[in-house]
Structure formats: C-alpha cells, structure tokens
Design a protein around this motif. Structure first.
Motif, PDB file in Angstrom:
ATOM      1  N   SER A 113      13.582  15.905  -3.733  1.00 12.42           N
ATOM      2  CA  SER A 113      12.797  15.535  -2.553  1.00 12.42           C
ATOM      3  C   SER A 113      12.119  14.197  -2.790  1.00 12.42           C
ATOM      4  O   SER A 113      11.826  13.816  -3.926  1.00 12.42           O
ATOM      5  CB  SER A 113      11.743  16.604  -2.241  1.00 12.42           C
ATOM      6  OG  SER A 113      10.810  16.720  -3.301  1.00 12.42           O
ATOM      7  N   TRP A 114      11.889  13.474  -1.699  1.00 12.58           N
ATOM      8  CA  TRP A 114      11.218  12.178  -1.734  1.00 12.58           C
ATOM      9  C   TRP A 114      10.092  12.175  -0.706  1.00 12.58           C
ATOM     10  O   TRP A 114      10.150  12.850   0.313  1.00 12.58           O
ATOM     11  CB  TRP A 114      12.187  11.045  -1.387  1.00 12.58           C
ATOM     12  CG  TRP A 114      13.228  10.772  -2.418  1.00 12.58           C
ATOM     13  CD1 TRP A 114      14.508  11.254  -2.452  1.00 12.58           C
ATOM     14  CD2 TRP A 114      13.099   9.941  -3.567  1.00 12.58           C
ATOM     15  NE1 TRP A 114      15.175  10.785  -3.550  1.00 12.58           N
ATOM     16  CE2 TRP A 114      14.331   9.971  -4.258  1.00 12.58           C
ATOM     17  CE3 TRP A 114      12.056   9.177  -4.090  1.00 12.58           C
ATOM     18  CZ2 TRP A 114      14.556   9.269  -5.426  1.00 12.58           C
ATOM     19  CZ3 TRP A 114      12.266   8.468  -5.256  1.00 12.58           C
ATOM     20  CH2 TRP A 114      13.511   8.514  -5.920  1.00 12.58           C
ATOM     21  N   ARG A 115       9.063  11.389  -0.981  1.00 10.75           N
ATOM     22  CA  ARG A 115       8.021  11.166   0.010  1.00 10.75           C
ATOM     23  C   ARG A 115       7.355   9.823  -0.274  1.00 10.75           C
ATOM     24  O   ARG A 115       7.429   9.294  -1.397  1.00 10.75           O
ATOM     25  CB  ARG A 115       6.980  12.288  -0.003  1.00 10.75           C
ATOM     26  CG  ARG A 115       6.110  12.367  -1.237  1.00 10.75           C
ATOM     27  CD  ARG A 115       5.152  13.550  -1.146  1.00 10.75           C
ATOM     28  NE  ARG A 115       4.233  13.624  -2.272  1.00 10.75           N
ATOM     29  CZ  ARG A 115       4.509  14.171  -3.435  1.00 10.75           C
ATOM     30  NH1 ARG A 115       5.707  14.697  -3.656  1.00 10.75           N
ATOM     31  NH2 ARG A 115       3.606  14.198  -4.400  1.00 10.75           N
ATOM     32  N   ALA A 116       6.700   9.291   0.743  1.00  7.98           N
ATOM     33  CA  ALA A 116       5.913   8.072   0.589  1.00  7.98           C
ATOM     34  C   ALA A 116       4.465   8.464   0.355  1.00  7.98           C
ATOM     35  O   ALA A 116       3.970   9.434   0.927  1.00  7.98           O
ATOM     36  CB  ALA A 116       6.034   7.189   1.822  1.00  7.98           C
ATOM     37  N   ILE A 117       3.780   7.707  -0.494  1.00  6.73           N
ATOM     38  CA  ILE A 117       2.362   7.957  -0.758  1.00  6.73           C
ATOM     39  C   ILE A 117       1.586   6.655  -0.637  1.00  6.73           C
ATOM     40  O   ILE A 117       2.138   5.559  -0.751  1.00  6.73           O
ATOM     41  CB  ILE A 117       2.120   8.562  -2.166  1.00  6.73           C
ATOM     42  CG1 ILE A 117       2.609   7.594  -3.259  1.00  6.73           C
ATOM     43  CG2 ILE A 117       2.783   9.920  -2.291  1.00  6.73           C
ATOM     44  CD1 ILE A 117       2.196   7.994  -4.663  1.00  6.73           C
ATOM     45  N   GLY A 118       0.281   6.797  -0.408  1.00  3.25           N
ATOM     46  CA  GLY A 118      -0.615   5.658  -0.452  1.00  3.25           C
ATOM     47  C   GLY A 118      -1.256   5.544  -1.816  1.00  3.25           C
ATOM     48  O   GLY A 118      -1.016   6.365  -2.709  1.00  3.25           O
ATOM     49  N   ALA A 119      -2.112   4.543  -1.990  1.00  9.09           N
ATOM     50  CA  ALA A 119      -2.739   4.310  -3.293  1.00  9.09           C
ATOM     51  C   ALA A 119      -3.685   5.428  -3.700  1.00  9.09           C
ATOM     52  O   ALA A 119      -4.061   5.514  -4.873  1.00  9.09           O
ATOM     53  CB  ALA A 119      -3.494   2.981  -3.277  1.00  9.09           C
ATOM     54  N   GLY A 122       0.778  -1.226   0.000  1.00  8.38           N
ATOM     55  CA  GLY A 122       0.000   0.000   0.000  1.00  8.38           C
ATOM     56  C   GLY A 122       0.811   1.279   0.000  1.00  8.38           C
ATOM     57  O   GLY A 122       0.260   2.364   0.146  1.00  8.38           O
ATOM     58  N   ILE A 123       2.135   1.145  -0.187  1.00  4.46           N
ATOM     59  CA  ILE A 123       3.042   2.298  -0.137  1.00  4.46           C
ATOM     60  C   ILE A 123       3.893   2.346  -1.401  1.00  4.46           C
ATOM     61  O   ILE A 123       4.288   1.317  -1.947  1.00  4.46           O
ATOM     62  CB  ILE A 123       3.968   2.223   1.093  1.00  4.46           C
ATOM     63  CG1 ILE A 123       3.152   2.226   2.382  1.00  4.46           C
ATOM     64  CG2 ILE A 123       4.990   3.356   1.090  1.00  4.46           C
ATOM     65  CD1 ILE A 123       2.440   3.528   2.657  1.00  4.46           C
ATOM     66  N   ALA A 124       4.198   3.553  -1.889  1.00  2.00           N
ATOM     67  CA  ALA A 124       5.189   3.769  -2.946  1.00  2.00           C
ATOM     68  C   ALA A 124       6.021   4.983  -2.571  1.00  2.00           C
ATOM     69  O   ALA A 124       5.565   5.853  -1.817  1.00  2.00           O
ATOM     70  CB  ALA A 124       4.523   3.978  -4.296  1.00  2.00           C
ATOM     71  N   ARG A 125       7.239   5.053  -3.089  1.00  2.00           N
ATOM     72  CA  ARG A 125       8.093   6.222  -2.907  1.00  2.00           C
ATOM     73  C   ARG A 125       8.135   7.001  -4.210  1.00  2.00           C
ATOM     74  O   ARG A 125       8.357   6.428  -5.281  1.00  2.00           O
ATOM     75  CB  ARG A 125       9.497   5.799  -2.485  1.00  2.00           C
ATOM     76  CG  ARG A 125       9.597   5.359  -1.036  1.00  2.00           C
ATOM     77  CD  ARG A 125      10.999   4.938  -0.682  1.00  2.00           C
ATOM     78  NE  ARG A 125      11.156   4.698   0.742  1.00  2.00           N
ATOM     79  CZ  ARG A 125      11.942   3.766   1.265  1.00  2.00           C
ATOM     80  NH1 ARG A 125      12.644   2.979   0.459  1.00  2.00           N
ATOM     81  NH2 ARG A 125      12.033   3.617   2.570  1.00  2.00           N
ATOM     82  N   VAL A 126       7.943   8.307  -4.122  1.00  2.00           N
ATOM     83  CA  VAL A 126       7.956   9.153  -5.315  1.00  2.00           C
ATOM     84  C   VAL A 126       8.883  10.335  -5.076  1.00  2.00           C
ATOM     85  O   VAL A 126       9.046  10.805  -3.952  1.00  2.00           O
ATOM     86  CB  VAL A 126       6.535   9.643  -5.670  1.00  2.00           C
ATOM     87  CG1 VAL A 126       5.634   8.482  -6.030  1.00  2.00           C
ATOM     88  CG2 VAL A 126       5.924  10.448  -4.530  1.00  2.00           C
ATOM     89  N   GLY A 127       9.498  10.807  -6.151  1.00  2.00           N
ATOM     90  CA  GLY A 127      10.421  11.941  -6.062  1.00  2.00           C
ATOM     91  C   GLY A 127      10.019  13.054  -7.001  1.00  2.00           C
ATOM     92  O   GLY A 127       9.267  12.846  -7.961  1.00  2.00           O
ATOM     93  N   GLU A 128      10.524  14.252  -6.727  1.00  2.53           N
ATOM     94  CA  GLU A 128      10.281  15.414  -7.577  1.00  2.53           C
ATOM     95  C   GLU A 128      11.610  15.995  -8.043  1.00  2.53           C
ATOM     96  O   GLU A 128      12.600  15.962  -7.317  1.00  2.53           O
ATOM     97  CB  GLU A 128       9.474  16.471  -6.827  1.00  2.53           C
ATOM     98  CG  GLU A 128       8.054  16.028  -6.478  1.00  2.53           C
ATOM     99  CD  GLU A 128       7.228  17.145  -5.895  1.00  2.53           C
ATOM    100  OE1 GLU A 128       7.730  18.292  -5.842  1.00  2.53           O
ATOM    101  OE2 GLU A 128       6.080  16.888  -5.490  1.00  2.53           O
TER     102      GLU A 128
END
Length: 199
Positions: A169-175, A145-151
């Motif tokens: 920057s990085w953050r974790a997101i949900g679905a 239920g988690i992914a890591r995304v960057g900008e």
C-alpha cells in the motif's frame, strides 16, 4: 582548539521486515537554523581517510571518513563513514547517519531520510533529530510538503541505486506524518516523489 574525535555507531542495514508497524508521530517539523563553519576536508597521510581543518590549519576533526564533502550554508557536510554508511557532519564535530544511494541523501523541505537496522524509513531534521520515526517500508524524499510512503515493501537494489520498489500500500503524508488525501503535486516535485521502477 583540540581535535574532536567523532564516534560513529556502526549499524548494518538489514533487509526490510515482513511487516512494519505504523510509525508514531514525534514532533512537528520546525525550521532549523545552523551556523556554518570554515572547515575544509583534508586527507590523512597515514590512513588515507578524511578529516577537517579550520582556516588556520588547526585540526578540528581527525581523519576518519572515506569521503569528506564541503560544508554548506546550513552548517553540514556530507561524509562517507568508514563502515560504508553515509551521514552529515556538523560544526560541533558530531555526525548523524542518513539513508544513502551513492552518497548521503539530500535534504528536501529541511528533512532527510534515514533507515534503521530493521530496514524501516523515517525522517530527520538538520540537527539529526527524528521528526517522523522510522516505520515505513519505503519513503520518498519530501517535496512541496508532501512525501510518498509505503508499507510491507520489497526493495530491489543494484549497487548503490534502488531499481524498483513494490509495496502492498502507498499513501501521501505531510511533514506532520498525517495522511494527505488527493495531494496536489507541483511539476517540480514529480521526479522527487516518483516511485523507483514505476512506469
């Protein structure tokens, strides 16, 4: 049954843009149940490309793929498109493009990554519908239920593999695309959510 010709739009994958806008949330993830089919890939004698026939030997999809995988229980088969991209073929003879590293990106948590012509990442469900619009500089697969995304990311690739990813920057997101603070990552997900090139 008549043969179905699949039209695939050729979209060149450009290098990531210097800036990416925050992706807009589209729809919440809904589990998708698809019927599978008994089609098998075959190689065309004249073109050398792959198409699909049913159990009775009737052509369902004319030869047009560089690679033709087997259908899974989810009713999808990974296919290498003639323009060098990868995607999935469904039992209606339709395809949708996905992100690729040496083959079609695998589904995790019923989601698969995609990358648009501007180099931004997003996520599709098993129907090829956008669940999270492309707008991330880089994105890992989902797991637990988690992914890591960057900008604002730089992506170093060698051949078909990503060697290193550097993002501002990085953050974790949900679905649902919302940030997840202090995510709990299961041991089985550590490799899936790892950033390429990170120690």
């Amino acid at each position: 049954a008549s043969a179905t010709s699949v039209a695939v739009a050729a979209a060149a994958v450009a290098a990531p843009a210097a800036t990416e806008s925050r992706p807009a949330r589209t729809r919440a993830k809904i589990p998708v149940q698809l019927k599978t089919c008994n089609w098998k890939p075959y190689k065309g004698k004249l073109t050398g490309l792959y198409g699909y026939k049913d159990a009775g030997g009737i052509t369902k999809v004319k030869p047009q793929f560089r690679e033709g995988g087997l259908f899974g229980a989810d009713g999808l088969a990974p296919v290498g498109m003639a323009n060098g991209e990868w995607g999935y073929l469904n039992c209606r003879g339709h395809t949708f493009k996905v992100y690729a590293e040496g083959g079609a990106d695998a589904f995790n948590d019923d989601l698969v990554r995609t990358r648009n012509a501007q180099g931004s990442f997003g996520y599709l469900n098993r129907r090829g519908q956008e669940v999270l619009r492309a707008g991330y500089g880089y994105a890992t697969p989902f797991c637990g239920g988690i992914a890591r995304v960057g900008e604002r990311c730089d992506i170093d690739r060698e051949g078909n593999a990503t060697q290193k990813v550097s993002c501002d920057s990085w953050r974790a997101i949900g679905a649902d695309g919302k940030p997840v603070d202090q995510p709990k990552i299961a041991p089985r997900c550590e490799a899936v959510l790892a950033i390429p090139g990170s120690p």
